[in-house]
Design a protein around this motif. Structure first.
Motif, PDB file in Angstrom:
ATOM      1  N   GLY A  78       0.861  -1.038   0.044  1.00  0.00           N
ATOM      2  CA  GLY A  78       0.131   0.069  -0.084  1.00  0.00           C
ATOM      3  C   GLY A  78       0.751   1.320  -0.066  1.00  0.00           C
ATOM      4  N   ASN A  79       1.866   1.251   0.875  1.00  0.00           N
ATOM      5  CA  ASN A  79       2.743   2.296   0.843  1.00  0.00           C
ATOM      6  C   ASN A  79       3.567   2.680  -0.476  1.00  0.00           C
ATOM      7  OD1 ASN A  79       2.033   3.067   3.433  1.00  0.00           O
ATOM      8  ND2 ASN A  79       3.698   1.836   4.519  1.00  0.00           N
ATOM      9  N   LEU A  80       3.990   1.508  -1.193  1.00  0.00           N
ATOM     10  CA  LEU A  80       4.528   1.624  -2.520  1.00  0.00           C
ATOM     11  C   LEU A  80       3.517   2.489  -3.542  1.00  0.00           C
ATOM     12  CD1 LEU A  80       6.530  -1.715  -2.939  1.00  0.00           C
ATOM     13  CD2 LEU A  80       7.568   0.578  -2.647  1.00  0.00           C
ATOM     14  N   VAL A  81       2.186   1.774  -3.585  1.00  0.00           N
ATOM     15  CA  VAL A  81       1.298   2.484  -4.160  1.00  0.00           C
ATOM     16  C   VAL A  81       1.214   3.930  -3.858  1.00  0.00           C
ATOM     17  CG1 VAL A  81      -1.113   2.537  -4.852  1.00  0.00           C
ATOM     18  CG2 VAL A  81      -0.085   0.369  -4.650  1.00  0.00           C
ATOM     19  N   ALA A  82       1.225   4.479  -2.810  1.00  0.00           N
ATOM     20  CA  ALA A  82       0.902   5.653  -2.083  1.00  0.00           C
ATOM     21  C   ALA A  82       2.004   6.472  -2.899  1.00  0.00           C
ATOM     22  CB  ALA A  82       0.907   5.851  -0.602  1.00  0.00           C
ATOM     23  N   LEU A  83       3.498   5.912  -2.913  1.00  0.00           N
ATOM     24  CA  LEU A  83       4.565   6.696  -3.399  1.00  0.00           C
ATOM     25  C   LEU A  83       4.448   6.791  -4.791  1.00  0.00           C
ATOM     26  CD1 LEU A  83       7.312   5.261  -0.795  1.00  0.00           C
ATOM     27  CD2 LEU A  83       6.009   7.295  -0.614  1.00  0.00           C
ATOM     28  N   GLY A  84       4.053   5.698  -5.557  1.00  0.00           N
ATOM     29  CA  GLY A  84       3.678   5.949  -6.771  1.00  0.00           C
ATOM     30  C   GLY A  84       2.949   7.096  -7.252  1.00  0.00           C
ATOM     31  N   VAL A  85       1.651   7.209  -6.350  1.00  0.00           N
ATOM     32  CA  VAL A  85       0.778   8.400  -6.592  1.00  0.00           C
ATOM     33  C   VAL A  85       1.381   9.804  -6.431  1.00  0.00           C
ATOM     34  CG1 VAL A  85      -1.284   9.575  -5.674  1.00  0.00           C
ATOM     35  CG2 VAL A  85      -1.336   6.845  -5.862  1.00  0.00           C
ATOM     36  N   LEU A  86       2.466   9.803  -5.536  1.00  0.00           N
ATOM     37  CA  LEU A  86       3.201  10.741  -5.460  1.00  0.00           C
ATOM     38  C   LEU A  86       4.050  11.385  -6.628  1.00  0.00           C
ATOM     39  CD1 LEU A  86       3.773  13.237  -3.379  1.00  0.00           C
ATOM     40  CD2 LEU A  86       5.537  11.854  -2.516  1.00  0.00           C
ATOM     41  N   VAL A  87       4.687  10.358  -7.179  1.00  0.00           N
ATOM     42  CA  VAL A  87       5.490  10.675  -8.539  1.00  0.00           C
ATOM     43  C   VAL A  87       4.758  11.475  -9.544  1.00  0.00           C
ATOM     44  CG1 VAL A  87       6.542   9.574 -10.307  1.00  0.00           C
ATOM     45  CG2 VAL A  87       6.603   8.388  -8.212  1.00  0.00           C
ATOM     46  N   GLY A  88       3.320  11.207  -9.679  1.00  0.00           N
ATOM     47  CA  GLY A  88       2.434  12.297 -10.626  1.00  0.00           C
ATOM     48  C   GLY A  88       2.771  13.749 -10.250  1.00  0.00           C
ATOM     49  N   PRO A  89       2.340  14.049  -9.221  1.00  0.00           N
ATOM     50  CA  PRO A  89       2.620  15.589  -9.015  1.00  0.00           C
ATOM     51  C   PRO A  89       4.203  16.078  -9.132  1.00  0.00           C
ATOM     52  CG  PRO A  89       1.053  14.739  -7.409  1.00  0.00           C
ATOM     53  CD  PRO A  89       1.558  13.769  -8.210  1.00  0.00           C
TER      54      PRO A  89
END
Length: 279
Positions: free
Chosen positions: A212-223
């Protein structure tokens, strides 16, 4: 630097430098916060409020840690850089390294507005992905404190524009992305700097599963990619700083509204979860 100059050693040194500078700035800030807390709490017997803790963190992590390491790099590079290049056997003379900071012109303002919209769209698109995947993501420590003490969010909203955006962008876009661009070019510089920036946020998360945290960090890559592209397009650190600051301020504002007015909202729990997924 031409493609033929991108030797494996030069690439490795650039990557290590990027991670070391980014991680070093955050680590320095956290160490200073820990020392200050120890002195104030155990040495002087002062019990700090949640608001005081946030202010302390902003001063030392984003202020001294991020901005301090970035400025120290700019100051020391002309003296230390040639010595390191000599030790590693690099030929040639490195080009000048500087971070421009000016008031945005009309084009810059347009990029700030457009970048802000795209960054928010990327973040909330990512939050939808998190919901669909049904993964257990961790919570940003600052947001967690804000949920328990909403008044803290009223500090984080202006601090996002005045401290968080400028401090983090100065280090991660100005120095880390700039250092990677020298060796790997602008596109790779943006992607790798954004990945380093997002990856280091792992240490700001509490709870959640590893996946889940890896997915959350992946989301942060966009911005983060938006911030990096804005810097590359303008060569003006003020532009990504404004996008980053206003982006964060918007999320903290929305979180404050959801918490304070939760009894008047149709589905406050889902709204809170969506915001925590992108903070």
């Amino acid at each position: 630097m031409s493609t033929s100059d991108r030797s494996p050693l030069r690439t490795a040194v650039a990557l290590v430098s990027a991670v070391g500078l980014g991680g070093g700035g955050l680590l320095l800030g956290f160490l200073l916060v820990s020392v200050a807390l120890a002195v104030l709490t155990y040495g002087l017997g002062i019990e700090l409020s949640a608001s005081a803790l946030i202010v302390l963190s902003l001063v030392f992590v984003q202020g001294v840690g991020c901005a301090g390491v970035a400025l120290a790099y700019l100051k020391l590079r002309p003296a230390v850089g040639p010595e390191i290049r000599s030790i590693l056997g690099f030929d040639g003379v490195p080009g000048p390294f500087d971070i421009e900071a000016d008031l945005p012109d009309l084009r810059g303002v347009a990029i700030v507005v457009g970048g802000y919209v795209v960054a928010l769209a990327a973040a909330f698109g990512g939050s939808i992905l998190v919901t669909l995947l049904q993964v257990d993501t961790g919570t940003n420590q600052a947001a967690e404190i804000g949920m328990e003490n909403p008044e803290v969010l009223l500090i984080l909203i202006p601090a996002s524009i005045l401290v968080i955006g400028p401090g983090e962008e100065l280090l991660f876009r100005g120095v880390v992305q700039g250092r990677l661009r020298e060796v790997l070019g602008p596109v790779a510089g943006i992607i790798l700097a954004s990945s380093v920036f997002a990856g280091l946020h792992w240490f700001a998360l509490t709870g959640g599963s590893a996946a889940g945290n890896l997915v959350a960090l992946g989301v942060l890559v966009g911005p983060s990619l938006v911030f990096g592209a804005a810097y590359e397009l303008t060569d003006n650190i003020v532009v990504p700083s404004l996008i980053h600051g206003i982006y964060n301020a918007t999320l903290f504002t929305l979180l404050y509204v959801v918490i304070v007015f939760s009894d008047q909202l149709p589905d406050p729990q889902n709204a809170t979860s969506a915001l925590l997924a992108v903070l």
